[in-house]
Design a protein around this motif. Structure first.
Motif, PDB file in Angstrom:
ATOM      1  N   LYS A  20       0.831  -1.209   0.000  1.00 37.12           N
ATOM      2  CA  LYS A  20       0.000   0.000   0.000  1.00 37.12           C
ATOM      3  C   LYS A  20       0.864   1.257   0.000  1.00 37.12           C
ATOM      4  O   LYS A  20       0.520   2.248  -0.633  1.00 37.12           O
ATOM      5  N   ALA A  21       1.987   1.219   0.715  1.00 39.35           N
ATOM      6  CA  ALA A  21       2.896   2.367   0.734  1.00 39.35           C
ATOM      7  C   ALA A  21       3.490   2.591  -0.653  1.00 39.35           C
ATOM      8  O   ALA A  21       3.585   3.738  -1.116  1.00 39.35           O
ATOM      9  N   THR A  24       0.769   4.081  -2.833  1.00 42.21           N
ATOM     10  CA  THR A  24       0.505   5.480  -2.462  1.00 42.21           C
ATOM     11  C   THR A  24       1.581   6.407  -3.016  1.00 42.21           C
ATOM     12  O   THR A  24       1.280   7.462  -3.568  1.00 42.21           O
ATOM     13  N   VAL A  25       2.831   6.001  -2.897  1.00 42.08           N
ATOM     14  CA  VAL A  25       3.931   6.837  -3.382  1.00 42.08           C
ATOM     15  C   VAL A  25       3.937   6.865  -4.915  1.00 42.08           C
ATOM     16  O   VAL A  25       4.149   7.907  -5.520  1.00 42.08           O
ATOM     17  N   ARG A  27       1.509   6.660  -6.963  1.00 45.38           N
ATOM     18  CA  ARG A  27       0.400   7.448  -7.501  1.00 45.38           C
ATOM     19  C   ARG A  27       0.635   8.946  -7.372  1.00 45.38           C
ATOM     20  O   ARG A  27      -0.082   9.736  -7.977  1.00 45.38           O
ATOM     21  N   SER A  28       1.609   9.340  -6.593  1.00 46.92           N
ATOM     22  CA  SER A  28       1.897  10.765  -6.428  1.00 46.92           C
ATOM     23  C   SER A  28       2.483  11.322  -7.716  1.00 46.92           C
ATOM     24  O   SER A  28       3.258  10.657  -8.406  1.00 46.92           O
ATOM     25  N   LEU A  54       3.737  13.918   0.774  1.00 44.98           N
ATOM     26  CA  LEU A  54       3.928  12.482   0.637  1.00 44.98           C
ATOM     27  C   LEU A  54       3.961  11.802   2.005  1.00 44.98           C
ATOM     28  O   LEU A  54       3.368  10.733   2.196  1.00 44.98           O
ATOM     29  N   LYS A  57       0.457  11.518   3.445  1.00 45.55           N
ATOM     30  CA  LYS A  57      -0.290  10.400   2.864  1.00 45.55           C
ATOM     31  C   LYS A  57       0.170   9.068   3.443  1.00 45.55           C
ATOM     32  O   LYS A  57      -0.640   8.177   3.688  1.00 45.55           O
ATOM     33  N   LEU A  58       1.474   8.932   3.668  1.00 45.69           N
ATOM     34  CA  LEU A  58       2.002   7.682   4.208  1.00 45.69           C
ATOM     35  C   LEU A  58       1.652   7.486   5.678  1.00 45.69           C
ATOM     36  O   LEU A  58       1.570   6.356   6.150  1.00 45.69           O
ATOM     37  N   LYS A  60      -1.103   7.851   7.015  1.00 49.92           N
ATOM     38  CA  LYS A  60      -2.408   7.208   7.118  1.00 49.92           C
ATOM     39  C   LYS A  60      -2.261   5.688   7.133  1.00 49.92           C
ATOM     40  O   LYS A  60      -3.142   4.976   7.585  1.00 49.92           O
ATOM     41  N   LEU A  61      -1.124   5.210   6.620  1.00 52.26           N
ATOM     42  CA  LEU A  61      -0.875   3.767   6.571  1.00 52.26           C
ATOM     43  C   LEU A  61       0.026   3.278   7.705  1.00 52.26           C
ATOM     44  O   LEU A  61      -0.215   2.231   8.289  1.00 52.26           O
TER      45      LEU A  61
END
Length: 139
Positions: A20-21, A24-25, A27-28, A54, A57-58, A60-61
């Motif tokens: 997931k990390a 997420t990265v 998609r930035s 960034l 966003k991370l 949150k995980l």
């Protein structure tokens, strides 16, 4: 904005959170490359990316912190030695591109008379005649 190399410390204990990390990265916007060391938990992100956004966003995980941010210098180009000109002239000419102009439509969304004939036309003089006037029956 210049390209940056950001090193982030992540506390990833599960393979699912690691994936997931990465997603997420990746998609930035502006990310060029991503690498992660599983033993130390450090993720390196290279590209024109806003590092604090960034990290938000991370977080949150998993737990994420900024270790360092550096400006990446582009690789220096070495001057190439001058090549001598070829002695034989090029006999082959490049192919010419011939375009056929569309003359019946000047604008992309212009109405053309052929659109009117693209569906079935109704007949004006035809009638449907029912022989029995009381064909509907209610029970």
């Amino acid at each position: 904005m210049a390209a940056k190399k950001a090193v982030l410390q992540l506390s990833v204990h599960d393979e699912r959170i690691r994936k997931k990390a990465f997603v997420t990265v990746s998609r930035s916007q502006g990310v060029t490359s991503i690498t992660m060391d599983d033993k130390t938990g450090k993720m390196t992100v290279v590209g024109e990316v806003d590092t604090p956004v960034l990290v938000m966003k991370l977080r949150k995980l998993c737990n994420a912190e900024i270790v360092s941010v550096e400006v990446v210098k582009p690789p220096e180009k070495k001057p190439e030695p001058a090549k001598s000109a070829p002695t034989t002239p090029a006999l082959v000419k490049p192919a010419e591109i011939v375009a056929f102009p569309v003359t019946h439509m000047k604008y992309p969304y212009q109405y053309h008379s052929s659109y009117a004939n693209s569906h079935y036309q109704t007949y004006g003089n035809s009638r449907v005649v029912v022989e029995e006037p009381n064909t509907c029956v209610l029970m």
